[in-house]
Write a protein that holds these residues in place. Structure first.
Motif, PDB file in Angstrom:
ATOM      1  N   GLU B  63       0.879  -1.173   0.000  1.00  0.00           N
ATOM      2  CA  GLU B  63       0.000   0.000   0.000  1.00  0.00           C
ATOM      3  C   GLU B  63       0.915   1.221   0.000  1.00  0.00           C
ATOM      4  OE1 GLU B  63      -3.498  -0.382   0.520  1.00  0.00           O
ATOM      5  OE2 GLU B  63      -4.011   1.763   0.696  1.00  0.00           O
ATOM      6  N   HIS B  64       0.788   2.040  -1.008  1.00  0.00           N
ATOM      7  CA  HIS B  64       1.686   3.183  -1.105  1.00  0.00           C
ATOM      8  C   HIS B  64       1.333   4.264  -0.077  1.00  0.00           C
ATOM      9  CE1 HIS B  64       4.509   6.008  -2.801  1.00  0.00           C
ATOM     10  NE2 HIS B  64       3.559   6.925  -2.896  1.00  0.00           N
ATOM     11  N   ALA B  65       2.373   4.802   0.562  1.00  0.00           N
ATOM     12  CA  ALA B  65       2.214   5.981   1.438  1.00  0.00           C
ATOM     13  C   ALA B  65       3.431   6.845   1.154  1.00  0.00           C
ATOM     14  CB  ALA B  65       2.163   5.558   2.907  1.00  0.00           C
ATOM     15  N   SER B  66       3.188   8.123   0.869  1.00  0.00           N
ATOM     16  CA  SER B  66       4.283   8.952   0.340  1.00  0.00           C
ATOM     17  C   SER B  66       5.202   9.509   1.428  1.00  0.00           C
ATOM     18  CB  SER B  66       3.702  10.108  -0.472  1.00  0.00           C
ATOM     19  OG  SER B  66       2.875  10.906   0.372  1.00  0.00           O
ATOM     20  N   GLU B  67       4.691   9.598   2.687  1.00  0.00           N
ATOM     21  CA  GLU B  67       5.478  10.266   3.722  1.00  0.00           C
ATOM     22  C   GLU B  67       6.023   9.284   4.769  1.00  0.00           C
ATOM     23  OE1 GLU B  67       3.449  14.618   4.080  1.00  0.00           O
ATOM     24  OE2 GLU B  67       2.151  12.925   4.536  1.00  0.00           O
ATOM     25  N   VAL B  68       7.069   9.726   5.451  1.00  0.00           N
ATOM     26  CA  VAL B  68       7.687   8.916   6.502  1.00  0.00           C
ATOM     27  C   VAL B  68       7.846   9.794   7.744  1.00  0.00           C
ATOM     28  CG1 VAL B  68       9.770   7.640   7.185  1.00  0.00           C
ATOM     29  CG2 VAL B  68       8.950   7.514   4.825  1.00  0.00           C
ATOM     30  N   ILE B  69       7.532   9.246   8.903  1.00  0.00           N
ATOM     31  CA  ILE B  69       7.723   9.987  10.154  1.00  0.00           C
ATOM     32  C   ILE B  69       9.120   9.699  10.687  1.00  0.00           C
ATOM     33  CG2 ILE B  69       6.959  10.186  12.561  1.00  0.00           C
ATOM     34  CD1 ILE B  69       4.105   9.559  11.467  1.00  0.00           C
ATOM     35  N   GLY B  70       9.879  10.761  10.931  1.00  0.00           N
ATOM     36  CA  GLY B  70      11.255  10.601  11.405  1.00  0.00           C
ATOM     37  C   GLY B  70      11.304  10.072  12.829  1.00  0.00           C
ATOM     38  N   MET B  71      12.407   9.407  13.191  1.00  0.00           N
ATOM     39  CA  MET B  71      12.539   8.820  14.522  1.00  0.00           C
ATOM     40  C   MET B  71      12.590   9.895  15.614  1.00  0.00           C
ATOM     41  SD  MET B  71      12.306   5.548  14.134  1.00  0.00           S
ATOM     42  CE  MET B  71      13.005   4.497  15.444  1.00  0.00           C
ATOM     43  N   ASP B  72      12.960  11.122  15.259  1.00  0.00           N
ATOM     44  CA  ASP B  72      13.068  12.179  16.268  1.00  0.00           C
ATOM     45  C   ASP B  72      11.960  13.222  16.146  1.00  0.00           C
ATOM     46  OD1 ASP B  72      15.355  11.081  17.388  1.00  0.00           O
ATOM     47  OD2 ASP B  72      16.626  12.028  15.876  1.00  0.00           O
ATOM     48  N   GLU B  73      11.008  12.981  15.255  1.00  0.00           N
ATOM     49  CA  GLU B  73       9.935  13.957  15.076  1.00  0.00           C
ATOM     50  C   GLU B  73       9.039  14.014  16.310  1.00  0.00           C
ATOM     51  OE1 GLU B  73       7.256  14.474  11.262  1.00  0.00           O
ATOM     52  OE2 GLU B  73       9.120  13.454  10.768  1.00  0.00           O
ATOM     53  N   ARG B  74       8.522  15.201  16.613  1.00  0.00           N
ATOM     54  CA  ARG B  74       7.605  15.306  17.744  1.00  0.00           C
ATOM     55  C   ARG B  74       6.264  14.672  17.394  1.00  0.00           C
ATOM     56  NH1 ARG B  74       8.041  20.420  21.565  1.00  0.00           N
ATOM     57  NH2 ARG B  74      10.268  20.756  21.438  1.00  0.00           N
ATOM     58  N   PRO B  75       5.660  13.989  18.362  1.00  0.00           N
ATOM     59  CA  PRO B  75       4.354  13.373  18.108  1.00  0.00           C
ATOM     60  C   PRO B  75       3.339  14.377  17.544  1.00  0.00           C
ATOM     61  CG  PRO B  75       5.228  12.591  20.179  1.00  0.00           C
ATOM     62  CD  PRO B  75       6.179  13.630  19.683  1.00  0.00           C
ATOM     63  N   SER B  76       3.329  15.611  18.081  1.00  0.00           N
ATOM     64  CA  SER B  76       2.342  16.597  17.639  1.00  0.00           C
ATOM     65  C   SER B  76       2.530  16.930  16.156  1.00  0.00           C
ATOM     66  CB  SER B  76       2.470  17.871  18.479  1.00  0.00           C
ATOM     67  OG  SER B  76       3.796  18.355  18.421  1.00  0.00           O
ATOM     68  N   GLN B  77       3.774  16.985  15.753  1.00  0.00           N
ATOM     69  CA  GLN B  77       4.115  17.273  14.353  1.00  0.00           C
ATOM     70  C   GLN B  77       3.648  16.115  13.458  1.00  0.00           C
ATOM     71  OE1 GLN B  77       8.274  18.203  14.548  1.00  0.00           O
ATOM     72  NE2 GLN B  77       8.494  18.316  12.315  1.00  0.00           N
ATOM     73  N   ALA B  78       3.923  14.888  13.916  1.00  0.00           N
ATOM     74  CA  ALA B  78       3.536  13.707  13.149  1.00  0.00           C
ATOM     75  C   ALA B  78       2.017  13.640  13.002  1.00  0.00           C
ATOM     76  CB  ALA B  78       4.049  12.453  13.858  1.00  0.00           C
ATOM     77  N   LEU B  79       1.332  14.101  14.044  1.00  0.00           N
ATOM     78  CA  LEU B  79      -0.130  14.030  14.077  1.00  0.00           C
ATOM     79  C   LEU B  79      -0.749  15.023  13.099  1.00  0.00           C
ATOM     80  CD1 LEU B  79      -1.951  12.314  15.893  1.00  0.00           C
ATOM     81  CD2 LEU B  79      -2.020  14.191  17.514  1.00  0.00           C
ATOM     82  N   ARG B  80      -0.198  16.214  13.070  1.00  0.00           N
ATOM     83  CA  ARG B  80      -0.797  17.267  12.245  1.00  0.00           C
ATOM     84  C   ARG B  80      -0.238  17.323  10.834  1.00  0.00           C
ATOM     85  NH1 ARG B  80      -0.546  20.365  17.105  1.00  0.00           N
ATOM     86  NH2 ARG B  80       1.535  21.010  16.499  1.00  0.00           N
ATOM     87  N   GLY B  81       1.084  17.094  10.704  1.00  0.00           N
ATOM     88  CA  GLY B  81       1.750  17.454   9.451  1.00  0.00           C
ATOM     89  C   GLY B  81       1.826  16.382   8.383  1.00  0.00           C
ATOM     90  N   LYS B  82       1.540  15.114   8.705  1.00  0.00           N
ATOM     91  CA  LYS B  82       1.805  14.055   7.731  1.00  0.00           C
ATOM     92  C   LYS B  82       0.624  13.102   7.548  1.00  0.00           C
ATOM     93  CE  LYS B  82       6.765  14.237   7.807  1.00  0.00           C
ATOM     94  NZ  LYS B  82       8.040  13.622   8.222  1.00  0.00           N
ATOM     95  N   PRO B  83      -0.384  13.560   6.809  1.00  0.00           N
ATOM     96  CA  PRO B  83      -1.571  12.715   6.621  1.00  0.00           C
ATOM     97  C   PRO B  83      -1.272  11.440   5.830  1.00  0.00           C
ATOM     98  CG  PRO B  83      -1.662  14.661   5.200  1.00  0.00           C
ATOM     99  CD  PRO B  83      -0.497  14.859   6.116  1.00  0.00           C
ATOM    100  N   ASP B  84      -0.214  11.449   5.021  1.00  0.00           N
ATOM    101  CA  ASP B  84       0.062  10.259   4.208  1.00  0.00           C
ATOM    102  C   ASP B  84       1.314   9.509   4.691  1.00  0.00           C
ATOM    103  OD1 ASP B  84      -0.865   8.613   2.105  1.00  0.00           O
ATOM    104  OD2 ASP B  84       0.689   9.385   0.755  1.00  0.00           O
ATOM    105  N   ALA B  85       1.560   9.588   5.990  1.00  0.00           N
ATOM    106  CA  ALA B  85       2.707   8.849   6.543  1.00  0.00           C
ATOM    107  C   ALA B  85       2.400   7.354   6.576  1.00  0.00           C
ATOM    108  CB  ALA B  85       3.008   9.343   7.954  1.00  0.00           C
ATOM    109  N   SER B  86       3.432   6.522   6.349  1.00  0.00           N
ATOM    110  CA  SER B  86       3.244   5.063   6.317  1.00  0.00           C
ATOM    111  C   SER B  86       2.608   4.570   7.623  1.00  0.00           C
ATOM    112  CB  SER B  86       4.589   4.376   6.086  1.00  0.00           C
ATOM    113  OG  SER B  86       5.516   4.744   7.100  1.00  0.00           O
ATOM    114  N   MET B  87       3.062   5.114   8.757  1.00  0.00           N
ATOM    115  CA  MET B  87       2.543   4.698  10.054  1.00  0.00           C
ATOM    116  C   MET B  87       1.047   4.974  10.154  1.00  0.00           C
ATOM    117  SD  MET B  87       3.840   6.208  13.705  1.00  0.00           S
ATOM    118  CE  MET B  87       5.514   5.588  13.715  1.00  0.00           C
ATOM    119  N   ARG B  88       0.668   6.157   9.701  1.00  0.00           N
ATOM    120  CA  ARG B  88      -0.731   6.554   9.795  1.00  0.00           C
ATOM    121  C   ARG B  88      -1.604   5.732   8.866  1.00  0.00           C
ATOM    122  NH1 ARG B  88      -2.664  12.504  10.731  1.00  0.00           N
ATOM    123  NH2 ARG B  88      -4.896  12.139  10.983  1.00  0.00           N
TER     124      ARG B  88
END
Lengths: 336, 336
Positions: B63-88
């Motif tokens: 399943e393609h997902a274009s974005e990746v959440i970095g290991m040091d990214e803040r949770p709040s940033q990951a929550l708001r900024g990356k709707p197409d992250a693989s994790m999400r």
């Protein structure tokens, strides 16, 4: 310096005088200028001392104390109910200046409560902390607090950091690296107290604060002083003891599985047991109470003769380094 | 039951798809009814899959997902900024019912925040907890929380106890012994939260609460479920990993000191390394998030192929045991 004199609570610990008397006598042999006062029930102590006819009685005194504080007694009870407890009388010898340090293997909570009551804390210190060396990949680090304070504010953690740094210096570490134990090394990690303590430590001059450290970083030797509240420190220390014991037991089992394994074990185990010695608490025994107007060393309740000896050794180092005086001097510069 | 389908965040962890793709393929071989969806950058994933021509593509989807959440990214940033992250996207597959579980080796804080946001917690649960098995002298125990919650109230600890008990049952432990981690086993010991949690647990029916446990008791195997806040749990787990690694390194050193030691080592080390395997986190890898309306397993970021495989295995067990459903049923009886 005059000959050091250390007061020994001879009644504490799981083995009481049966362990403490021989440990004390061994230390007198090891340190020819050392004087000890054994505090406790004189008839029992004299009988145990009599088994060592070669002992230099000019350096081994007995001070009678009629009461004993139980290992499970509440600190408040020990404080109010037993004016003639061996632990208390030993601490009074330090307060009056007759002894320069007190060593006890007794009830930790009672020893802390009595130490605070009898000796008082140094100016600027709210709560004394318990510190002990923990073996690391590169040597050892001083871990504090180890259980004296289960709820700590940021200011308490700051005070522990200052005291731990001075103690590490006294033990011979130049410019000790001080770190705060946390669940991550990034600034955003941790609970409120830890974050606030970090900002206090960043502003402290004359302290080599290196930031947050994680549990694995401690064992990699990334700091000389690791600071945490007493709840976390106690659990870290006891779980480490438990894990080390579990690994030792598994290693022994490994070499009894069959004849071939036993043969290998007969050669490997003597080497491995030497390692075990480096990791067991007895070798690193002797937790110091820091922040008091006097030296108090707590030996592990389950420590044997060797363990109690190393607690006396630690007290002797602190006497020679005049630790409370050094602490007092540094605290004036560093405390908020 | 229909064939289990697990969504894999293929981009997380220190080694990303280079570790996760081979681990996933190994699991497909191990479990012939398992289906996996690898979520992440499709071109990269397809290229890595193509290296395994024997793979059953009918059971391995991308399943393609274009974005990746970095290991040091803040949770709040990951929550708001990356709707197409693989994790999400992997978590969305669980929410929509297409997948029955999600496995990720990515940023723990982001995975927890996204899991709560996408899947929601079970009724009555304020905060999900992270649980992982820890090896003990008698087997293993489930330790929780492991870092999801650094500040916990007594009610949170109570909820963790209930969830840990149900999880242990699902893993095959009958009537699991549940204990609260503390600095002593006497009732007077501990901080406010722990004392209050103990009184809540004493009143709980249908829970085998055995009282306080100390850090060494955990490793002696005195409980099947050990409950603590996330700050303490994280530090216990990481310091244990650090200590085990330090002991392993010292053992290796021991057998390289001289020729005689090397000779003994050549026979002893293969045995000892087997033990090391039992203690390393990879074998016990896979921490579960409990209390969500869906199954989420977090693999260690530093886990290799074998470690990630065991995270998938843990997810599969939870799917088979229908863990969230079981939790939901028990929570209704046990929650306050």
């Amino acid at each position: 310096m005059s000959a050091p004199l250390i007061a020994i609570d001879a009644m504490g610990g799981d083995f009481g005088p049966h362990c403490i008397v021989p440990a004390s006598i061994a230390c007198l042999v090891e340190f020819p200028s050392l004087h000890l006062v054994l505090v406790g029930q004189a008839p029992i102590l004299e009988e145990l001392i009599a088994r060592h006819p070669a002992v230099d009685r000019a350096r081994l005194h007995v001070e009678h104390a009629s009461e004993v504080i139980g290992m499970d007694e509440r600190p408040s009870q020990a404080l109010r109910g037993k004016p003639d407890a061996s632990m208390r009388v030993a601490l009074e010898l330090v307060r009056s200046g007759r002894a320069q340090a007190c060593v006890s293997a007794g009830n930790t909570g009672a020893l802390m409560a009595l130490s605070r009551y009898v000796l008082k804390t140094l100016p600027g210190i709210d709560r004394p902390a318990m510190v002990s060396p923990v073996p690391t990949a590169t040597g050892s680090c001083q871990l504090l607090d180890l259980g004296a304070n289960v709820d700590c504010s940021a200011e308490h953690l700051y005070q522990f950091a200052v005291m731990g740094s001075v103690a590490a210096e006294a033990l011979g570490v130049a410019n000790p690296r001080v770190a705060l134990l946390n669940v991550g090394t990034e600034e955003v990690k941790g609970n409120q107290q830890v974050k606030l303590a970090a900002s206090l430590l960043q502003q402290a001059h004359g302290l080599n604060y290196t930031g947050f450290i994680e549990g694995d970083g401690l064992y990699r030797g990334e700091a000389d002083v690791v600071v945490c509240d007493g709840f976390v420190g106690n659990i870290l220390l006891k779980s480490s003891e438990g894990l080390a014991a579990m690994i030792s037991a598994r290693i022994e089992n490994l070499f009894t599985a069959n004849i071939a394994a036993r043969l290998v074990g007969s050669m490997a185990l003597p080497l491995l047991r030497r390692l075990q010695g480096d990791l067991t608490p007895a070798r690193h025994n002797g937790a110091s109470f820091l922040g008091l107007q006097g030296i108090v060393v707590k030996s592990h309740g389950a420590a044997g003769v060797e363990g109690f000896q190393s607690a006396i050794r630690r007290a002797l180092i602190e006497v020679r380094e005049n630790l409370p005086q050094r602490l007092h001097g540094r605290l004036e510069d560093l405390l908020l």
